[in-house]
Design a protein around this motif. Structure first.
Motif, PDB file in Angstrom:
ATOM      1  N   THR A 192      -6.567   3.939  -5.511  1.00  0.00           N
ATOM      2  CA  THR A 192      -5.156   3.562  -5.437  1.00  0.00           C
ATOM      3  C   THR A 192      -4.959   2.369  -4.522  1.00  0.00           C
ATOM      4  OG1 THR A 192      -4.931   5.938  -5.300  1.00  0.00           O
ATOM      5  CG2 THR A 192      -2.928   4.686  -5.406  1.00  0.00           C
ATOM      6  N   LEU A 193      -5.678   2.376  -3.394  1.00  0.00           N
ATOM      7  CA  LEU A 193      -5.548   1.244  -2.474  1.00  0.00           C
ATOM      8  C   LEU A 193      -6.020  -0.040  -3.153  1.00  0.00           C
ATOM      9  CD1 LEU A 193      -6.712   2.840   0.896  1.00  0.00           C
ATOM     10  CD2 LEU A 193      -4.398   2.261   0.173  1.00  0.00           C
TER      11      LEU A 193
ATOM     12  N   PHE B 183       0.814  -1.209   0.000  1.00  0.00           N
ATOM     13  CA  PHE B 183       0.000   0.000   0.000  1.00  0.00           C
ATOM     14  C   PHE B 183       0.849   1.261   0.000  1.00  0.00           C
ATOM     15  CE2 PHE B 183      -2.686  -3.110   2.272  1.00  0.00           C
ATOM     16  CZ  PHE B 183      -3.727  -3.132   1.365  1.00  0.00           C
ATOM     17  N   PRO B 184       0.329   2.345  -0.607  1.00  0.00           N
ATOM     18  CA  PRO B 184       1.021   3.632  -0.472  1.00  0.00           C
ATOM     19  C   PRO B 184       1.009   4.051   0.995  1.00  0.00           C
ATOM     20  CG  PRO B 184      -1.082   3.879  -1.647  1.00  0.00           C
ATOM     21  CD  PRO B 184      -0.859   2.425  -1.458  1.00  0.00           C
ATOM     22  N   CYS B 185       2.070   4.731   1.432  1.00  0.00           N
ATOM     23  CA  CYS B 185       2.144   5.123   2.831  1.00  0.00           C
ATOM     24  C   CYS B 185       1.102   6.206   3.134  1.00  0.00           C
ATOM     25  CB  CYS B 185       3.540   5.636   3.161  1.00  0.00           C
ATOM     26  SG  CYS B 185       3.967   7.101   2.239  1.00  0.00           S
TER      27      CYS B 185
ATOM     28  N   GLN C  67      -0.985   8.946   0.808  1.00  0.00           N
ATOM     29  CA  GLN C  67      -2.447   8.908   0.685  1.00  0.00           C
ATOM     30  C   GLN C  67      -3.034  10.292   0.950  1.00  0.00           C
ATOM     31  OE1 GLN C  67      -4.244   5.751   3.013  1.00  0.00           O
ATOM     32  NE2 GLN C  67      -2.513   4.428   2.579  1.00  0.00           N
ATOM     33  N   VAL C  68      -2.451  10.971   1.954  1.00  0.00           N
ATOM     34  CA  VAL C  68      -2.937  12.322   2.262  1.00  0.00           C
ATOM     35  C   VAL C  68      -2.711  13.246   1.066  1.00  0.00           C
ATOM     36  CG1 VAL C  68      -2.588  14.345   3.716  1.00  0.00           C
ATOM     37  CG2 VAL C  68      -2.617  12.084   4.746  1.00  0.00           C
ATOM     38  N   ALA C  69      -1.507  13.140   0.478  1.00  0.00           N
ATOM     39  CA  ALA C  69      -1.200  13.979  -0.682  1.00  0.00           C
ATOM     40  C   ALA C  69      -2.165  13.684  -1.830  1.00  0.00           C
ATOM     41  CB  ALA C  69       0.243  13.754  -1.131  1.00  0.00           C
TER      42      ALA C  69
END
Ligand code: GDP
Ligand code: MG
Lengths: 575, 110
Positions: free
Chosen positions: A555-556, A534-536, A540-542
């Motif tokens: 994305t997840l 997973f993206p960190c 994810q916030v960005a």
């Protein structure tokens, strides 16, 4: 009072801003680097605020940069500084003429800044300031943001214009073509700019190009040929690799040595006032570790990666890389410019995601963002992932191949979704320059600043939560997970747990793997899955800031499909 | 591949070191289908529009891009984009004269 800098990319707006203020702004030898609007107070007069804008070629609102710039101008600033690269006067004057027309209608005063006069002199060029002033009907100043020449005049002009308090005394005459409709052609401005440039340019004997700039000019020409360009690229990669393999262990060793006492001190400090129970014990371990671990494992490679990228950017080689990258990026359905965010992503995904703004359309931005958020290996994962592979004798080429293949897959899927469209490369190539150390340092510092502000706090929080989960045994070690994992992915259940961990904390996952005992095959599969994990949270916030929360979910989902899918495939095909 | 004076061809088929006049920009479907003109506008902003003189740089195409000099700057275009820029070869003399006028940086310095 508000002063706004407007000009084409690479004219030197950011460089001028950092001359007029104490701001650290990114001046860079690559079009489209100012994605965030920089703002700072003038040194001489703290009441005056100066805004840097993204570079624009026109004011038709065609691109995001143009929309941003127009929005700022609609705010009715007190003064506009139009920065022009004097070495290509004609090209820049077309924007100037359009801008003047726009500002005149709104009675906003303007000062034209003809920048880079040091380079003009080298080329044997000069501008007749009186004549251009007369023709344009506004004040014109010649400056060099690099040598500082003319900056005093500029400051004076700014204070005078702001002080005079009366809105511009615009004359009615001037070489202004009729206003084009918002979607009209820009040709009349080009034509008028040509006339004007011919009138005001003065040719002088060349001030004698220095040996350095003639050498740079010679190299620049070689880069127009594929052979020269690829050679420069290969040399750059080789140099970077040499530099990293020398500097990285050095910096890592140094930081680990320097930060260890800090870690112990914070731990001691926390222990001294927290009550004595399990929770407190975990926290007093996790908090210092969460602070120090990213600094000693992630920061060194990030610093070095950013230094290198800044160097490449400042020399002007980045544009050349975008050209070479155009055919490679085509595989991902992206234009050549995408090499920039990808390269940044090798440092940290968060700035990479933000820099996708330099891509021309939303299609490219979204494609690049998904690939970056799910696939581009950041320093946090690369260094530790490689360590895992080295330790268990896994095969590093498997994750690499899988990443590239997945990127191509994601790009092509996006392409299919968008009716086979692809953005095409069209950029101005800045001339090669000798890098300026200050530029490189400032840029690296600014990008790292983003890491400390946006990424580190989240990492600390995540580290504490992960430790708590571990301490309280909340990882599902029993149940269906181990058997599923063994059967379909060929790795122990704990290893799959580590992969799921990447959701919280990417660099802890490899550390977790290190503590297991894995066969080379298991290590290869697990490390590949972690690399795809997973993206960190910070990225994810960005992502959610840029495209909304729905995009994070997408994305997840892509990540999950990729790492589970590849895990199963590798389990089937690996010997 | 012909570069006879006067014949019209795509910018990607031009010869290195020679100058050309842009004749027409074809619409492309590479970006927001809605705004077909977008490409033409982007090219125009970089200085590539009908009537303009461009000079081809580089003997071959690094990374499948075409590099041209226009208004005193280098501009790189994807081959697929360059295909849409129709140009006409300028005779040597015309080209030289135009260059002197267009790009004073590359003309003779008096
Ligand atoms: N020689 C010279 N280079 C300059 C001058 N001003 C800016 N530069 C360089 O031009 C490049 C672009 O400058 P930058 O401020 O990033 O332009 P921006 O895109 O308008 O913000 C950088 O490499 C600067 O170092 C100048 O007056 N003289
Ligand atoms: Mg800038």
């Amino acid at each position: 009072m508000l002063v706004v800098l407007v000009g084409q990319p690479n004219s030197g707006k950011s460089a001028i801003l950092s001359r007029l203020t104490s701001a650290r702004v990114i001046a860079s030898n690559y079009p489209g680097t100012t994605v965030e609007v920089a703002r700072a107070r003038m040194l001489e007069d703290k009441d005056v605020e100066i805004l840097d804008t993204p570079g624009v070629y026109s004011l038709r609102g065609l691109t995001r940069e143009q929309a941003v710039t127009i929005e700022i101008l609609e705010g009715n600033p007190d003064l506009v500084l139009n920065v022009i690269d004097g070495t290509s006067l004609e090209r820049h004057l077309s924007l100037t003429l359009a801008l003047l027309q726009y500002l005149r209608a709104r009675r906003i005063p303007v000062v034209i800044v003809i920048n880079q006069i040091d380079r003009m002199r080298e080329k044997g060029l000069a501008v007749d300031l009186c004549k251009i002033q007369e023709r344009l009907g506004c004040r014109v100043v010649g400056t060099s943001a690099v040598t500082g020449e003319g900056i005093k005049d500029l400051v004076q002009a700014v204070t005078q214009e702001l002080g005079s308090r009366q809105r511009a005394r615009w004359g009615e005459s001037g070489p202004f073509p009729d206003s084009p409709a918002a979607n009209g052609t820009w040709k009349p401005f080009h034509r008028a700019a040509r006339e004007l440039a011919r009138e005001v340019l003065v040719h002088r004997p060349e001030s004698g190009t220095s040996l350095l700039s003639s050498a740079l000019g010679w190299f620049d020409e070689r880069l127009d040929e594929p052979l020269g360009a690829w050679a420069a690229c290969a040399l750059g990669l080789f140099g970077s690799w040499k530099f990293l393999s020398w500097a990285l262990p050095f910096l890592e060793g140094f930081l680990a040595f320097a930060l260890n006492p800090v870690k112990i001190l914070i731990g001691k400090f926390l222990e001294s006032f927290l009550p004595e129970n399990r929770l407190a014990e975990v926290i007093s371990h996790a908090l210092p570790e969460g602070l120090v671990l990213p600094l000693s494992t992630v920061l060194p490679s990030m610093v070095l990666a950013y230094l290198l990228i800044a160097l490449i950017e400042d020399t002007g080689l980045l544009g050349r890389y975008a050209v070479l990258g155009d055919s490679l990026m085509g595989a991902f359905n992206l234009p050549g410019q995408a090499v920039v965010p990808f390269m940044l992503g090798l440092g940290c995904r968060v700035p990479a995601l933000l820099s996708t703004r330099i891509l021309p359309t939303d299609l490219s931005r979204k494609t690049a963002s998904v690939i970056i958020a799910t696939l581009v290996p950041c320093t946090a994962t690369t260094s530790l992932g490689l360590a895992v592979l080295a330790r268990f004798r896994g095969n590093p080429f498997v994750p690499l191949g899988v990443i590239v293949a997945s990127g191509v897959f994601v790009g092509q899927v996006q392409k299919a979704f968008h009716g086979g469209r692809r953005d095409l490369l069209a950029i101005e190539l800045p001339p090669l320059r000798f890098p300026v150390l200050r530029n490189i340092l400032v840029k690296t510092e600014m990008r790292l600043g983003g890491f400390f502000a946006h990424v580190l706090p989240l990492l600390v929080i995540m580290n504490v939560s992960v430790r708590l989960i571990l301490a309280y045994g909340l990882i599902p070690s029993a149940g269906w997970l181990p058997s599923f994992s063994r059967k379909f992915l060929g790795i122990p259940g704990e290893a799959l747990g580590a992969v799921l961990f990447t959701m919280l904390q990417r660099y802890l996952a490899p550390l977790f793997l290190m503590q297991l005992s894995l066969s080379p095959r298991e290590a290869t599969i697990a490390a590949t899955m972690v690399a795809l994990g997973f993206p960190c949270l910070p990225s994810q916030v960005a992502l959610s800031r840029e495209f909304g929360f729905g995009y994070v979910v997408l994305t997840l989902a892509v990540s999950t499909c990729l790492f589970l899918g590849w895990g199963m495939v590798l389990n089937l095909v690996l010997p | 591949m012909s570069s006879r004076e006067g014949s019209v061809m795509g910018l990607h088929r031009t010869l290195p070191g020679r100058s050309y006049e842009v004749v027409r920009i074809l619409g492309t479907k590479d970006v927001d289908g809605v705004r077909r003109q977008y490409t033409a506008f982007r090219l125009e902003e970089l200085g590539i529009f009908p009537g303009q003189t461009v000079r081809r740089l580089g003997s071959r195409r690094p990374g499948r891009t075409v590099i041209v000099e226009v208004l005193g700057c280098r501009v790189a275009l994807s081959t697929d984009l360059a295909r849409n820029v129709l140009v006409k070869a300028l005779g040597d003399t015309i080209a030289r004269r135009r260059n002197d006028l267009d790009c004073p940086d590359h003309g003779q310095v008096h």
